[in-house]
Design a protein around this motif. Sequence first.
Motif, PDB file in Angstrom:
ATOM      1  N   PRO A 104      25.605  51.182  69.343  1.00  9.12           N
ATOM      2  CA  PRO A 104      24.813  51.744  70.440  1.00  9.12           C
ATOM      3  C   PRO A 104      23.766  52.732  69.935  1.00  9.12           C
ATOM      4  CG  PRO A 104      27.134  51.705  71.039  1.00  9.12           C
ATOM      5  CD  PRO A 104      27.061  51.305  69.593  1.00  9.12           C
ATOM      6  N   GLY A 105      22.558  52.565  70.445  1.00  4.44           N
ATOM      7  CA  GLY A 105      21.473  53.476  70.105  1.00  4.44           C
ATOM      8  C   GLY A 105      20.613  53.034  68.938  1.00  4.44           C
ATOM      9  N   ILE A 155      27.731  47.441  57.005  1.00  3.41           N
ATOM     10  CA  ILE A 155      26.522  48.224  57.248  1.00  3.41           C
ATOM     11  C   ILE A 155      26.822  49.259  58.336  1.00  3.41           C
ATOM     12  CG2 ILE A 155      24.126  48.136  58.047  1.00  3.41           C
ATOM     13  CD1 ILE A 155      23.979  45.308  56.915  1.00  3.41           C
ATOM     14  N   PRO A 156      26.580  50.536  58.091  1.00  2.72           N
ATOM     15  CA  PRO A 156      26.959  51.583  59.045  1.00  2.72           C
ATOM     16  C   PRO A 156      26.362  51.399  60.441  1.00  2.72           C
ATOM     17  CG  PRO A 156      26.373  52.550  56.926  1.00  2.72           C
ATOM     18  CD  PRO A 156      26.016  51.094  56.845  1.00  2.72           C
ATOM     19  N   GLU A 157      25.142  50.882  60.530  1.00  2.00           N
ATOM     20  CA  GLU A 157      24.497  50.743  61.838  1.00  2.00           C
ATOM     21  C   GLU A 157      24.934  49.500  62.602  1.00  2.00           C
ATOM     22  OE1 GLU A 157      21.882  52.990  59.004  1.00  2.00           O
ATOM     23  OE2 GLU A 157      22.869  51.027  58.959  1.00  2.00           O
ATOM     24  N   VAL A 158      25.722  48.637  61.974  1.00  2.23           N
ATOM     25  CA  VAL A 158      26.195  47.413  62.629  1.00  2.23           C
ATOM     26  C   VAL A 158      27.568  47.657  63.241  1.00  2.23           C
ATOM     27  CG1 VAL A 158      26.928  45.022  62.256  1.00  2.23           C
ATOM     28  CG2 VAL A 158      24.836  45.876  61.180  1.00  2.23           C
ATOM     29  N   ARG A 160      17.327  64.411  70.247  1.00  2.00           N
ATOM     30  CA  ARG A 160      18.284  65.090  71.114  1.00  2.00           C
ATOM     31  C   ARG A 160      19.709  65.062  70.552  1.00  2.00           C
ATOM     32  NH1 ARG A 160      15.947  66.491  75.860  1.00  2.00           N
ATOM     33  NH2 ARG A 160      13.943  65.516  76.371  1.00  2.00           N
ATOM     34  N   GLY A 161      19.843  64.599  69.321  1.00  2.00           N
ATOM     35  CA  GLY A 161      21.148  64.625  68.672  1.00  2.00           C
ATOM     36  C   GLY A 161      22.103  63.546  69.129  1.00  2.00           C
ATOM     37  N   ILE A 162      21.578  62.505  69.740  1.00  2.00           N
ATOM     38  CA  ILE A 162      22.409  61.379  70.188  1.00  2.00           C
ATOM     39  C   ILE A 162      22.402  60.304  69.104  1.00  2.00           C
ATOM     40  CG2 ILE A 162      22.648  59.576  71.951  1.00  2.00           C
ATOM     41  CD1 ILE A 162      21.242  61.492  73.897  1.00  2.00           C
ATOM     42  N   PRO A 163      23.556  59.735  68.758  1.00  2.00           N
ATOM     43  CA  PRO A 163      23.590  58.713  67.699  1.00  2.00           C
ATOM     44  C   PRO A 163      22.640  57.565  68.009  1.00  2.00           C
ATOM     45  CG  PRO A 163      25.812  59.402  68.226  1.00  2.00           C
ATOM     46  CD  PRO A 163      24.906  60.043  69.254  1.00  2.00           C
ATOM     47  N   ILE A 169      16.782  48.407  78.931  1.00  2.00           N
ATOM     48  CA  ILE A 169      15.962  48.782  77.777  1.00  2.00           C
ATOM     49  C   ILE A 169      16.612  49.963  77.051  1.00  2.00           C
ATOM     50  CG2 ILE A 169      14.555  50.356  79.127  1.00  2.00           C
ATOM     51  CD1 ILE A 169      13.266  48.127  76.248  1.00  2.00           C
ATOM     52  N   LEU A 170      16.525  49.950  75.746  1.00  2.00           N
ATOM     53  CA  LEU A 170      16.978  51.054  74.908  1.00  2.00           C
ATOM     54  C   LEU A 170      15.952  52.192  74.960  1.00  2.00           C
ATOM     55  CD1 LEU A 170      18.782  52.183  72.498  1.00  2.00           C
ATOM     56  CD2 LEU A 170      17.193  50.994  70.984  1.00  2.00           C
ATOM     57  N   PRO A 171      16.394  53.454  75.077  1.00  4.73           N
ATOM     58  CA  PRO A 171      15.428  54.556  74.955  1.00  4.73           C
ATOM     59  C   PRO A 171      14.708  54.487  73.611  1.00  4.73           C
ATOM     60  CG  PRO A 171      17.557  55.351  75.760  1.00  4.73           C
ATOM     61  CD  PRO A 171      17.759  53.924  75.338  1.00  4.73           C
ATOM     62  N   MET A 172      13.586  55.152  73.516  1.00  6.69           N
ATOM     63  CA  MET A 172      12.894  55.229  72.234  1.00  6.69           C
ATOM     64  C   MET A 172      13.852  55.824  71.204  1.00  6.69           C
ATOM     65  SD  MET A 172       9.800  53.993  72.636  1.00  6.69           S
ATOM     66  CE  MET A 172       8.430  54.686  71.742  1.00  6.69           C
ATOM     67  N   PRO A 173      14.092  55.156  70.080  1.00  6.48           N
ATOM     68  CA  PRO A 173      15.064  55.667  69.104  1.00  6.48           C
ATOM     69  C   PRO A 173      14.787  57.097  68.662  1.00  6.48           C
ATOM     70  CG  PRO A 173      14.431  53.426  68.566  1.00  6.48           C
ATOM     71  CD  PRO A 173      13.534  53.865  69.675  1.00  6.48           C
TER      72      PRO A 173
END
Length: 540
Positions: A469-470, A425-428, A360-363, A350-354
């Motif tokens: 990721p993330g 797309i930057p998030e892809v 926490r500054g994680i991408p 499972i992915l952490p809550m976005p």
Amino acid sequence: MLSLLVALALHAGFAVDADAPRLTVVISIDQFRSDLVARFADLYLPPGSSQSPGGLRWLSEKGANFINSAYDHVPTETGPGHAVIGTGSDPGVNGIVGNHWWDRKSGKDFYCVADPDAKDLATGKESMSPRNLRVSTFGDELSRATGGRSKHVSIALKDRASILMAGRLADDVIWFDNNTGTWTSSDFYEKSGKLPDWVVTLNAMKIPDKDRGKSWTTSLPAEALRRASVADKPGSPDSYGKTFPHPLKDDDAYYSNWQRTPWANDFIFTTARTAIEEVGLGRDSVPDILTLNLSTNDYVGHWFGPDSPEVMELSVATDKQLSAFFRHLNTAVPGGLKNVLIVLTADHGILPMPEELVKRGIPGGRVKYQDFYKKLKDALQKRFKRDDLIVDDSDQTIYLNPNAKPENATLDEVAAFIRDYLREIPEVYTAFTRGEVEEQKLPDTQVSAMLARSFHRQNSGDVFFFMRPGYLLDSFGTGTSHGSPWAYDTSVPLLMAGRWIKPGIHLDRCGPKDIAATISAVLGIVPPSGNVGRALAVID
């Protein structure tokens, strides 16, 4: 002596290892990411011994712990995960490419265990079966090897979990009816058109209804709960509450909310104990199988995320439930746990809550599904002058409309346009077309290899893409999910206990795909028909 036992086994009509376990138990804790085994170890029961076993620590410290276990397919979802556990094969072989896919023949969205010819035993309506699973399971192969004398019971709240671990030849395969709060099945398994008597008796007890009016509250010390992070955007409804305590109100949402409490897992284990007693699992020299899925852990994780107090509390409760069940096995099976093989894993992570990542500054972050696809469809309309090119867009897989005929372009060119658009797309992270997979033109990367293993010519889509990721492509705006090729979704525990398996920490790169081959080696039977896994740590 061994030759005599083998001869007696052959005379009895089954040809398996004479020293095989009387009962093999496979437990899938839905969405139980591998780090949860060690992360809460100080809150779990002590490991204990085979005569008085603990839960997760007994498995991980006294049994075999494969710490590099991970899936190598996509999407990492319940359907594909349980198909891999049961068959030892990739989605590209077993056909279960997602929980849902677009069926080109019918032109409709298709559920992985849907079967229009199967009928629900309670309602008579269209139901479920393993007809879409293209290969056998380890349970199927044990049934064939014993001439149908072995017994196999499969139990889960989720139909797809129960069915895809079981296969075609299991005896009793049951899942939870959310409308009635009772167990059900289909006439694919129960040819008489009726539930087994032991299930009917359980249903009559109305065990899930006994928790009406209760509240799920915290039980851990405040110091332990300080490790957890309360979700900023939980997916739970108001009737259940956003933080502890979680009331179970006597309303229409009761069964849905009840499944998000430890009491639902209690019901799974109560049902498993009843099956062992009433079906006689592990009672004679013919090996039997019990497959279980704890769906509750997935439901809670989706709503609150893996770092939440809810997941911590549920994990600790699950540990205690496992210990109690192992102790029951030790008394219920002749010879105790020395005659039982136990395998524990999960179907995905499972992915952490976005929002927690961002905080926490994680991408990472949440990408709104509706906006994502609107922009894509606007780009297609502008380029090809059509608004009907996409017929399905689930699981980061896009299916194109085979009947659409854009001017001056082929559907392959449409697919290439979508791929190139998505890559900008930057998030892809990346995107590929069906043609690139079929023609083996993928780059030599881990993600590409996962896609290639998961591609099924009849069931897979036309364009595939992966978020970085993330990042979560999300239509709800709350909760979290899974499905990606990244470690938080692929890393799952693989724990085994039994005198046939070498105990200790194992560093091999492996995964649930190796479960079927390992069980088959221990039982002395042929692996499932599509198996590509390997036997792990089997004692010669």
